[in-house]
Write a protein that holds these residues in place. Structure first.
Motif, mmCIF file in Angstrom:
data_model
loop_
_atom_site.group_PDB
_atom_site.id
_atom_site.type_symbol
_atom_site.label_atom_id
_atom_site.label_comp_id
_atom_site.label_asym_id
_atom_site.label_seq_id
_atom_site.Cartn_x
_atom_site.Cartn_y
_atom_site.Cartn_z
ATOM 1 N N ALA B 867 0.850 -1.180 0.000
ATOM 2 C CA ALA B 867 0.000 0.000 0.000
ATOM 3 C C ALA B 867 0.884 1.229 0.000
ATOM 4 N N LEU B 868 0.500 2.203 -0.772
ATOM 5 C CA LEU B 868 1.265 3.435 -0.865
ATOM 6 C C LEU B 868 0.285 4.595 -0.888
ATOM 7 N N LEU B 869 0.815 5.734 -0.446
ATOM 8 C CA LEU B 869 0.035 6.946 -0.651
ATOM 9 C C LEU B 869 0.281 7.395 -2.084
ATOM 10 N N CYS B 870 -0.644 8.151 -2.604
ATOM 11 C CA CYS B 870 -0.441 8.662 -3.952
ATOM 12 C C CYS B 870 0.827 9.496 -3.966
ATOM 13 N N GLY B 871 1.717 9.174 -4.852
ATOM 14 C CA GLY B 871 2.936 9.955 -4.969
ATOM 15 C C GLY B 871 4.006 9.583 -3.971
ATOM 16 N N GLU B 982 -5.856 7.214 -6.904
ATOM 17 C CA GLU B 982 -6.082 6.337 -5.770
ATOM 18 C C GLU B 982 -6.767 5.056 -6.254
ATOM 19 N N GLY B 983 -6.725 4.063 -5.419
ATOM 20 C CA GLY B 983 -7.349 2.798 -5.788
ATOM 21 C C GLY B 983 -6.326 1.689 -5.862
ATOM 22 N N VAL B 984 -6.807 0.520 -6.255
ATOM 23 C CA VAL B 984 -5.919 -0.636 -6.353
ATOM 24 C C VAL B 984 -5.406 -0.709 -7.783
ATOM 25 N N HIS B 985 -4.113 -0.791 -7.897
ATOM 26 C CA HIS B 985 -3.500 -0.850 -9.219
ATOM 27 C C HIS B 985 -2.830 -2.189 -9.404
ATOM 28 N N GLU B 986 -3.104 -2.772 -10.546
ATOM 29 C CA GLU B 986 -2.390 -4.000 -10.882
ATOM 30 C C GLU B 986 -1.208 -3.590 -11.739
ATOM 31 N N ILE B 987 -0.051 -3.901 -11.262
ATOM 32 C CA ILE B 987 1.148 -3.484 -11.979
ATOM 33 C C ILE B 987 1.891 -4.723 -12.405
ATOM 34 N N ASN B 988 2.111 -4.830 -13.687
ATOM 35 C CA ASN B 988 2.739 -6.029 -14.240
ATOM 36 C C ASN B 988 4.141 -5.697 -14.709
ATOM 37 N N PHE B 989 5.062 -6.542 -14.309
ATOM 38 C CA PHE B 989 6.444 -6.411 -14.770
ATOM 39 C C PHE B 989 6.759 -7.620 -15.622
ATOM 40 N N LEU B 990 7.490 -7.399 -16.653
ATOM 41 C CA LEU B 990 7.975 -8.531 -17.422
ATOM 42 C C LEU B 990 9.482 -8.382 -17.541
ATOM 43 N N PHE B 991 10.173 -9.320 -16.937
ATOM 44 C CA PHE B 991 11.637 -9.307 -16.988
ATOM 45 C C PHE B 991 12.099 -10.186 -18.129
ATOM 46 N N TYR B 992 13.143 -9.710 -18.761
ATOM 47 C CA TYR B 992 13.638 -10.388 -19.961
ATOM 48 C C TYR B 992 15.097 -10.722 -19.755
ATOM 49 N N TYR B 993 15.476 -11.889 -20.151
ATOM 50 C CA TYR B 993 16.902 -12.202 -20.136
ATOM 51 C C TYR B 993 17.183 -13.230 -21.205
ATOM 52 N N GLU B 994 18.438 -13.300 -21.580
ATOM 53 C CA GLU B 994 18.775 -14.272 -22.596
ATOM 54 C C GLU B 994 20.074 -14.946 -22.227
ATOM 55 N N SER B 995 20.297 -16.001 -22.904
ATOM 56 C CA SER B 995 21.507 -16.770 -22.624
ATOM 57 C C SER B 995 22.699 -16.056 -23.241
ATOM 58 N N THR B 996 23.854 -16.185 -22.610
ATOM 59 C CA THR B 996 25.045 -15.588 -23.205
ATOM 60 C C THR B 996 25.460 -16.355 -24.443
ATOM 61 N N ALA B 1015 -3.284 2.333 -3.597
ATOM 62 C CA ALA B 1015 -2.872 3.723 -3.430
ATOM 63 C C ALA B 1015 -3.985 4.483 -2.727
ATOM 64 N N SER B 1016 -3.592 5.194 -1.693
ATOM 65 C CA SER B 1016 -4.590 6.008 -1.012
ATOM 66 C C SER B 1016 -4.220 7.480 -1.165
ATOM 67 N N ARG B 1017 -5.188 8.313 -0.988
ATOM 68 C CA ARG B 1017 -4.996 9.730 -1.273
ATOM 69 C C ARG B 1017 -4.002 10.364 -0.316
ATOM 70 N N SER B 1018 -3.224 11.248 -0.857
ATOM 71 C CA SER B 1018 -2.314 11.983 0.021
ATOM 72 C C SER B 1018 -2.653 13.467 -0.063
ATOM 73 N N LEU B 1019 -1.926 14.170 -0.879
ATOM 74 C CA LEU B 1019 -2.151 15.602 -1.030
ATOM 75 C C LEU B 1019 -2.684 15.879 -2.411
ATOM 76 N N SER B 1020 -3.390 16.938 -2.472
ATOM 77 C CA SER B 1020 -3.763 17.391 -3.794
ATOM 78 C C SER B 1020 -3.083 18.731 -4.009
ATOM 79 N N VAL B 1021 -2.379 18.855 -5.086
ATOM 80 C CA VAL B 1021 -1.667 20.103 -5.368
ATOM 81 C C VAL B 1021 -2.311 20.735 -6.576
ATOM 82 N N GLN B 1022 -2.699 21.981 -6.406
ATOM 83 C CA GLN B 1022 -3.258 22.689 -7.541
ATOM 84 C C GLN B 1022 -2.427 23.936 -7.744
#
Lengths: 139, 1368
Positions: B867-871, B982-996, B1015-1022
């Motif tokens: 869980a993280l605050l926004c930003g 804010e909200g729940v974010h699905e974050i996908n990583f794809l790692f790539y590697y190859e043989s030498t 993510a939950s709300r933190s500050l709003s900057v305008q």
């Protein structure tokens, strides 16, 4: 009243079979299956002469030693078969006819159900109730 | 009825043939015994006459006798009355006959197509014909008919006899005694003076031929040449020419005789016992034990079964001493006897009877009826009335029978008809029935057919025989005849009814045979009645099995099965299969039994649980017996449990541990995940990006996304690639279709491997199951050809793990078998052919190609938040481990949220060493101790955007040396920034590697990781910017009119009051290519900006434009620093800069997308105007939050970005949820209207004047005040400006208001302003009296140079400029 009531699909596989002495279920299955030959014979005999003016009620298909088998075919070639105890002499042709009509109406209701998949086994409770009403009440 | 070999006529004729008795002397018997035959048997093959005979009827008409057959039999005397039913011995014989007559293997069956049924069965039923023949021959002679009474007697004496004539005399006396003494009721004789025919038998091999001839001459003298015969035989010595092949005509005739003589001790009666039950009922109680008893009976069966071959072999030695010449002699003898002896005898008798009958009839007619009726001898009312032999009715009948035997059917019919009438009037029912039967038969056989076949005669006869006389044998004969005749006339329906009526409880064999024939009748009808056929076949099968005819029973059931098979009559189907299974088992065809039992179990059964368990038990028993021989290699197939083949999943790779202490492994792909097309597409897209990045931007043509887990939805057309020494997990789905529990154990996966010469090997798998008590078992680890290990995991679904319950001390039957995994590919639907037919593609899920070793990387995350605050900025660590024995390189990552994380950038090494406070503060940021000149001059730094941004979304992971050696692992810091939304974010990583190493079949490998961040709300900057009205000389030495005010509103919008305490604004940084943010000019002088829940703070800055520099680097400075923290965050370095620039990139990409459409239609003016208003200033607000969590105070840090694009437009750190309006493409772009609001910003005007002006109006009524109008061109283009000081006289109100002062001097100016030029105009205002005046009346029109006057717009600012004029 009836001891076995069956609904057979156009392709001659059972959509619904119910019989009263459940231990003899197999026997009724055989009886109903065999009666289809007579049904087909009757349809082919009548069908040519009268066209679509065919009477749906086929009457007595054949008597066996213990039972009388009656048949009814809808216009969509769905067959109803009612097996009646031979000893039951109180049943007139007219009553059998009205049983078939009731069965047909209830079957139509089943078919009208949008959730019913035509060709599936009939599992409608309403239909079951109608059939139960026509069956011999045992005990 | 089935087709017969004989025609109807032949059959009926052969059913009634003249009977000839044989009396043999002992010596003669000895002679014939040499051939292993008695005399009657010796003659039997030659009893059919090939030539025509002639005789005269009573009217002296010549009658032709064709194809006559006589029946020769030894005299067997018995004192018993003829029984009305077959004796036990006779039934046994019939049973044997039927048993030994089985359909031959491989006989071509004919196919009957009826409706949608294709039935395959043999049209002929030889067992029935044999039965019928035997039955008719074994008919006991009866008093009411004469057909099978002996017409003649052959007296046979050998020539070796001392005095043959004496022997003849003896035999003749013997015959007379048998016929007339009254001791014996059997045999019966046709006529009182039976024809005696004297036969001298001469054995050529031993007797004196001349003597025989002499004796024969003597005989001729004595008995007449027509009454005797010399039969010479045995010309061949037994031993001499033993190997000469001579046809053996006896074998087919004598088979049954052998059966007669054999003492039948076989356990046929015990065999039939176990299967006796109702045909339509599955007896559960008896079924449990029956197979065990069957097993015991099996050995008995072996003893009892005699196959026809051995019988034939035993009879092979018949006629060993006879040459073909002898055969001819015998044939000649029969012919001689028949034509010279028998036929004349019959002819004579017919004549006699005819005369007799005529006179009798006359007598009867003369007799008074009264006398006739009250005739005391004839008890007419009795059903079993009995006539004395000399009764006239019987004489008529006798004559009719004689006529019938010599094929004079017309006369026979009339006689039968007469007799019938007589018998009926006498109420002698048995006699009447006999006459009726024969009348019908002779009517049928009349050649010209003057009258139709009187079927009702037959019906009456049958009914009478059966119901009145209770004589089932006769009734059966009648039925057999009638059925055959009806069949010949095509009246199958009648025949079937007849046959079915004849079935009864007293004889199972008969009932079975007749039912089978009835079934054949149904199928032979014009409209074949398939179902009736099948049903009667079942009934027949049941009766066969009761009669101990297992083979026939099995055959019947199999034939019926064709009709019931796969028509969803499951109860019937189960019953038939069950019976077939049992019968097959007892007949030692366990393979067939197993197949039949399988059918029951694989069908979707409607049986009850108890029934199913009975089925299962039987199946297991049979299966066990069948597969007792453990050859191991070829395990038989098991029907249960059902494998859902298409649901099979294949997973390549190790089973992954998700967490290891604090380390959290990359999620990658696991079998727990459901396949989702969208996510698969997403991963494929990500992989494409990675591959493109690895191949200099081009995706190779043969690119295929990596698939770790194959299932029914993935593309399985190619062989999947598996890597050596990596496991493959196969998940198989089972289903138990039964209501009975199944216990599975020792499941293992069978596979096959085909090695190629080259390292890339092919491996094929087939799966095999047995059974286990655990849900997941890892078994079957096999090492193959020394270089790869295959590990098979099986995941079992929906298998109940129970032993058979409800059984008392029932030993659990365990069987071992296998099931194939056959995966059918998806249905093809591309070409027309595919659509017309059902075609399936290939599914190579289980056909792997094993390739050379590949690197395998595992990734662990440390301190990875959920869980993280926004930003919020968080630092985590990522560890890359090479767990294989091959080095890997080319590590890259791509993500669906590239602005979520950063590995830091290498280019931005911090200018000053990181202060120790950074570690103390546990901050993710790099900090510096607060510089001494804090507050006065902002620390400014020039940074190039390229240092931070990546050209694409693919990020190269900076590991040391860029390769990871086997077993090596490396840890990298990873900065995360909470998403702005804010909200729940699905974050996908794809790692790539190859043989030498190069040249691998697998070019690269990938590893997936999915995190969910809340993510939950933190500050709003305008932030908003506006032009300051402050004249340029007031500003701090900046040139140009670029003075712009930036207002930043910061609001704490965090919702959770519990944990969140307060936010501090730590630092505000700006970043821009053209602008510079100056010191905070907050009116409130507090040095620390603290925000508790829902609080809002405002910060004010001044921004000025700075000179563009080469390469347009970003100027980053920090105009605001909280005084609370004694350090400064280097916002130009990792991670602050990373996230900032990454955020910029995404927002710019958004902007460029939205601007594309407007770019082309923008005219010069708008360009100019936009340029003028462009701000392009980015603000980074860095905050700290104090959070209490688990009674611990945590300090969170974060940064928010605001990008100010234009002056006057408010920008927010929260990107508003975009509402996409549906637009039609055909919509015309709106007409170009110069946005007046924007144009009005072209020139900035300000009035400079003293705020208060004291003027002595008394002295001078005119007060002239100098006012300076400053015009500054904000744009980068030349602008024409018109200043009009005159009041507009249009509105009377304004006139009134402004009439109090007036501008004096030049009232209209036309000027041209150079780009960014500032011009001061001195104006003079003249006031008439004291008061407060609004000086803001000059109207300024500006237009870009070289533009039409149309574009002129008022540049008047709205705010009033008030001046106080005081009267001195």
């Amino acid at each position: 009243m009836a001891v076995c009531i069956a609904v057979i699909a156009k392709e001659n596989y059972p959509l619904y079979i119910r019989s009263v002495p459940t231990q003899n279920e197999l026997k009724f299955h055989y009886t109903v299956h065999t009666s289809l030959d007579v049904v087909e014979e009757k349809i082919s005999a009548v069908g040519k002469s009268l066209g679509d003016q065919r009477e749906l009620y086929l009457g007595l298909l054949y008597p066996t030693e213990d039972y009388k088998v009656y048949g009814y075919v809808t216009n969509s070639k769905v067959k109803f078969v009612i097996v009646v105890d031979s000893s039951n002499t109180s049943l007139r042709d007219n009553e059998i006819r009205s049983m078939f009509r009731k069965l047909h109406n209830s079957f139509t209701d089943v078919m009208c159900n949008p959730f019913h998949n035509p060709g599936d086994q009939i599992q409608s409770k309403a239909f079951d109730g109608i059939v139960s009403g026509m069956m011999v009440q045992t005990g | 009825m089935a087709q017969c070999v004989q025609s109807v006529q032949e059959f009926v004729q052969d059913s009634f043939v003249p009977m000839v008795a044989v009396l043999c002397s002992e010596e003669a018997e000895r002679v014939t015994r040499k051939n292993n035959l008695n005399f009657a048997e010796l003659l039997r093959p030659f009893c059919r006459l090939t030539s025509e005979g002639h005789m005269r009827d009573p009217n002296n008409q010549v009658q032709v006798v064709k194809n006559l057959r006589i029946f020769v039999n030894n005299v067997v005397t018995s004192p018993n009355r003829p029984p009305t039913a077959l004796s036990h011995a006779q039934s046994k014989i019939l049973n044997e006959v039927v048993l030994s007559c089985q359909p031959q293997e491989g006989v071509v069956n004919n196919v009957v197509t009826a409706g949608d049924y294709d039935l395959n069965f043999s049209a002929t039923t030889p067992w029935f014909e044999t039965y019928r023949e035997n039955f008719l021959q074994s008919m006991p002679a009866s008093d009411h008919e004469f057909l099978n009474h002996y017409l003649a007697c052959l007296l046979v004496v050998s020539s070796t006899e001392a005095v043959p004539v004496e022997q003849f005399l003896k035999l003749s006396q013997e015959q007379h005694r048998i016929q007339h003494s009254g001791e014996y009721t059997n045999p019966k004789w046709f006529i009182p003076n039976t024809l005696k025919y004297y036969v001298l038998l001469h054995d050529m091999s031993e007797g004196d031929e001349q003597r025989a001839d002499a004796v024969y001459e003597d005989m001729k003298q004595r008995y007449g040449s027509q009454g005797c015969y010399l039969l010479k035989m045995n010309t061949r010595s037994f031993s001499a020419e033993g190997d000469e092949q001579i046809p053996d005509p006896w074998s087919q005739y004598l088979q049954r005789n052998i059966l007669h003589t054999q003492v039948r001790t076989a356990a046929s009666s015990t065999l039939s016992g176990s299967l006796e039950s109702h045909p339509l009922q599955l007896d559960i109680t008896s079924s449990s034990g029956s197979l065990h008893t069957l097993g015991a009976v099996k050995t008995e069966l072996k003893k009892g079964a005699r196959d026809p071959e051995s019988l034939a072999g035993g009879a092979g030695s018949h006629g060993a001493c006879l040459t073909l010449n002898d055969h001819d002699h015998i044939r000649q003898f029969i012919q001689e006897f028949t034509f010279r002896g028998l036929l004349p005898h019959i002819e004579k008798n017919i004549r006699q009877l005819n005369d007799q009958v005529k006179t009798l009839i006359l007598k009867i007619w003369e007799m008074p009826p009264k006398h006739f009726c009250s005739c005391p001898e004839y008890p007419k009312t009795m059903t079993s009335s009995w006539y004395p032999p000399e009764a006239p009715e019987l004489q008529i009948r006798k004559m009719a029978d004689l006529c019938f035997l010599v094929q004079h059917y017309e006369l026979a019919y009339s006689c039968y008809h007469t007799a019938k009438k007589d018998f009926l009037s006498d109420q002698a029912m048995l006699y009447a029935a006999g006459a009726l039967e024969m009348a019908a038969v002779s009517a049928f056989l009349q050649a010209g057919a003057p009258r139709p076949y009187p079927a009702h005669y037959m019906d009456t006869a049958i009914q009478t025989y059966r119901d009145v006389c209770k004589n089932m044998v006769l009734a059966e004969r009648c039925v057999l005849l009638n059925a055959e005749i009806l069949k010949s006339q095509g009246k199958y329906s009648d025949a079937a009814t007849l046959l079915i009526k004849m079935t009864s409880e007293d004889s199972d064999l008969r009932s079975a045979l007749l039912l089978e024939q009835a079934a054949h009748c149904f199928i032979n009808m014009r409209n074949p009645m398939v179902r009736k056929f099948a049903f009667h076949m079942i009934l027949a099968g049941h009766r066969f099995s009761k009669a101990g005819q297992r083979r026939h029973a099995l055959r019947c059931y199999c034939q019926a099965m064709q009709v019931y098979k796969e028509r969803s009559w499951s109860l019937a189907e189960d019953h038939i299969n069950f019976t077939i299974g049992r019968q097959s088992f007892t007949l030692r065809q366990p393979e067939k039994a197993v197949i039949a039992f399988r059918q029951i179990l694989t069908n979707d059964s409607r049986q009850t649980a108890t029934q199913q368990s009975a089925f299962l038990r039987e199946y297991l028993y049979v299966y066990k017996v069948t597969t007792f021989t453990p050859d191991g290699l070829s395990l038989p197939q098991l029907p249960l449990p059902c494998i859902h083949c298409s649901a099979t999943r294949v997973y390549f790779g190790h089973e992954r541990r998700l967490a290891e202490g604090e380390k959290q492994a990359a999620t990658h792909v696991s079998l727990d995940q459901e396949y989702d097309q969208d996510s698969a597409d997403m991963w494929c897209h990500l992989e494409e990006q990675l591959v493109a990045a690895a191949n200099r931007g081009i995706v190779p043509v043969n690119f295929q996304p990596t698939q770790c887990c194959l299932n029914s939805q993935t593309d399985n057309q190619r062989h999947p690639l598996a890597v050596v020494e990596e496991p493959i997990i196969v998940e198989v789905t089972f289903r138990n279709p039964l209501k009975v529990s199944l216990a599975l154990s020792n499941l293992s996966l069978l596979w096959r491997f085909t090695a190629d010469d080259a390292p890339p090997s092919k491996e094929k798998m087939t799966n095999e199951l047995a059974i286990t008590n655990e849900e997941i078992l890892a078994l079957g680890v096999g090492v193959y050809s020394g270089f790869f290990v295959l590990c098979c995991h099986i995941n079992i679904h929906s298998v109940d793990l129970l032993l058979p319950t409800g059984q008392q001390t029932f030993d659990v039957m365990v069987v071992h078998g296998k099931q194939d995994l056959m995966i059918q590919g998806p249905r093809l639907n591309q070409t027309k052919e595919d659509k017309m037919t059902v075609r399936h593609g290939h599914d190579q899920r289980l056909n792997f190609i094993v390739t050379s070793p590949m690197p395998l990387m595992e990734i662990f995350f440390l301190q990875f938040p959920t869980a993280l605050l926004c930003g919020e900025i968080r630092k985590a660590y990522v560890e890359f481990c090479n767990v294989s024995s091959v080095a890997l390189c080319g590590l890259r990552v791509v993500s669906t949220h590239p602005d979520f994380f950063s590995f830091g950038s290498q280019a931005t090494t911090p200018l000053t060493p990181v202060s120790p406070t950074s570690a103390e503060n546990n901050s993710a940021y790099k900090t510096l101790a607060t510089p001494p000149q804090s507050g006065s001059a902002a620390f400014e730094m020039l940074v190039s955007a390229e240092d931070f941004s990546q050209p694409s979304g693919v990020i190269d992971i900076p590991i040391d040396g860029s390769t990871l050696q086997p077993g090596e692992s490396t840890q990298l810091p990873l900065w995360l920034r909470g998403p702005d939304q804010e909200g729940v974010h699905e974050i996908n990583f794809l790692f790539y590697y190859e043989s030498t190493g190069k040249g691998n079949k697998i070019s690269h490998r990938v590893l997936r990781h999915t995190v969910f961040i809340c993510a939950s709300r933190s500050l709003s900057v305008q932030a908003s910017a506006c032009r300051s009205c402050v004249p340029p000389h007031h500003s701090l030495g900046d040139k140009g009119g670029g003075g712009t005010l930036i207002f930043i509103d910061v609001e704490n919008i965090n919702m959770s009051e519990a944990g969140m305490r307060e936010f501090h604004i730590v630092q505000v940084s700006s970043s821009s290519q053209h602008w510079r943010l100056h010191k905070c000019i907050n009116p409130a002088k507090d040095k620390d900006c603290k925000l508790t829940s829902r609080e809002r703070a405002k910060l004010c800055f001044r921004a000025t434009r700075c000179k563009p520099q080469k390469g347009t680097p970003y100027r980053i400075n920090k105009p605001y620093l909280s005084a609370l923290f004694q350090y400064m965050i280097i916002s130009s370095s990792t991670p602050c800069g990373d996230f900032f620039f990454r955020g910029c990139q995404t927002s710019e990409s958004h902007k460029s997308q939205s601007c594309v459409s407007t770019e082309d239609r923008s005219s010069d003016i708008t360009n100019i105007v936009r340029k003028c208003n462009e701000l392009d200033l980015n603000i980074i607000v860095i905050w700290k939050a104090y959070v209490v969590e688990d009674n611990k105070q945590l300090i969170l840090e974060g940064q928010l970005h605001v990008a100010l694009q234009t002056i006057g437009k408010e920008a927010s750190s929260l990107t508003p949820r975009e509402m996409v309006l549906l637009k039609f493409k055909s919509q015309l772009p709106p007409p170009v209207i110069l946005p007046s609001a924007e144009l009005s910003q072209l020139v900035k005007t300000s009035l400079h004047y003293p705020e208060t002006y004291t003027h002595p109006f008394v002295q001078d009524s005119l007060c002239v005040v100098p006012v300076t109008l400053t015009l500054s061109n904000c744009s980068l283009a030349q602008v024409d400006v018109i200043i009009d000081l005159r009041h507009k006289g249009t509105s009377p109100e304004t006139l009134e208001v402004h009439s109090s002062f007036t501008w004096v001097g030049q009232t209209q100016y036309k000027l041209q302003l150079k780009p960014q030029e500032v011009l001061c105009l001195t104006l003079q205002a003249c006031f008439l009296q004291a008061g407060v005046y609004n000086l803001n009346t000059p109207r300024v029109f500006a237009k870009p140079a070289e533009q039409g006057a149309m574009c002129e717009t008022s540049q008047q600012t709205a705010s009033p400029s008030l001046i106080f004029i005081n009267n001195a």
